[in-house]
Design a protein around this motif. Sequence first.
Motif, PDB file in Angstrom:
ATOM      1  N   GLU A  58      -2.087   4.810   1.818  1.00 35.07           N
ATOM      2  CA  GLU A  58      -2.250   5.759   0.713  1.00 35.07           C
ATOM      3  C   GLU A  58      -0.908   6.178   0.136  1.00 35.07           C
ATOM      4  OE1 GLU A  58      -4.826   9.245   1.036  1.00 35.07           O
ATOM      5  OE2 GLU A  58      -5.852   8.208   2.678  1.00 35.07           O
ATOM      6  N   ASP A  62       0.309   5.472  -3.669  1.00 32.59           N
ATOM      7  CA  ASP A  62       0.616   6.577  -4.572  1.00 32.59           C
ATOM      8  C   ASP A  62       2.086   6.661  -4.968  1.00 32.59           C
ATOM      9  OD1 ASP A  62      -2.043   7.305  -4.500  1.00 32.59           O
ATOM     10  OD2 ASP A  62      -1.752   8.861  -2.993  1.00 32.59           O
ATOM     11  N   LYS A  68       1.560  -0.066  -5.843  1.00 32.84           N
ATOM     12  CA  LYS A  68       0.091  -0.130  -5.836  1.00 32.84           C
ATOM     13  C   LYS A  68      -0.372  -1.557  -6.131  1.00 32.84           C
ATOM     14  CE  LYS A  68      -4.080   1.935  -7.708  1.00 32.84           C
ATOM     15  NZ  LYS A  68      -4.632   3.079  -8.447  1.00 32.84           N
ATOM     16  N   SER A 152       6.104   8.939  -2.741  1.00 35.88           N
ATOM     17  CA  SER A 152       4.727   9.307  -3.042  1.00 35.88           C
ATOM     18  C   SER A 152       4.645  10.704  -3.632  1.00 35.88           C
ATOM     19  CB  SER A 152       3.879   9.238  -1.772  1.00 35.88           C
ATOM     20  OG  SER A 152       2.586   9.737  -2.023  1.00 35.88           O
TER      21      SER A 152
END
Length: 161
Positions: A58, A62, A68, A152
Amino acid sequence: MGKDIEMAVPLVAHEYRLLIEGYGEIKARSESGSLTDEERYLLHLKLLTIEGISLILELIEDSSKRNKVLLVLCLSGEKCSSRKYMSKEFKSQAALRAARNQFRFLLASTLFKSDKIEALLKSESRQEVEEVVRWFNTVFDNSELKRYCDNSPMGGHCHEA
């Protein structure tokens, strides 16, 4: 023989699928009322480790649009030929492919190392489970991996996983 290789699920995508399936199985087993305290403890360690891997994924996802795209390509096993992955972060398909290959190698040697994923999912003894959990804890602190997730917007860092 060449066709078999082409049809095989790419490195990392296969381990990712195993991890997803394994998480579901471990979660279901952990909810059984007939477990001993030791079995419950080992399953809990396994679940926490898989959740740590998910948190890092994650954070990477992010951290930037570029990361991504690389993560989606690696986890899905898709090829770089799709136009939907081309963006201003990659000047060409060759640049995208090179970045994907470099990132896939990092994932394959850290979060998705085949023998460690297998050990995490199949180990039954306290010693084996704790050993693989220690290994993943060192991976969570890998400086190269941190580079992909420290930006992030969630404000997290890999080592917090």
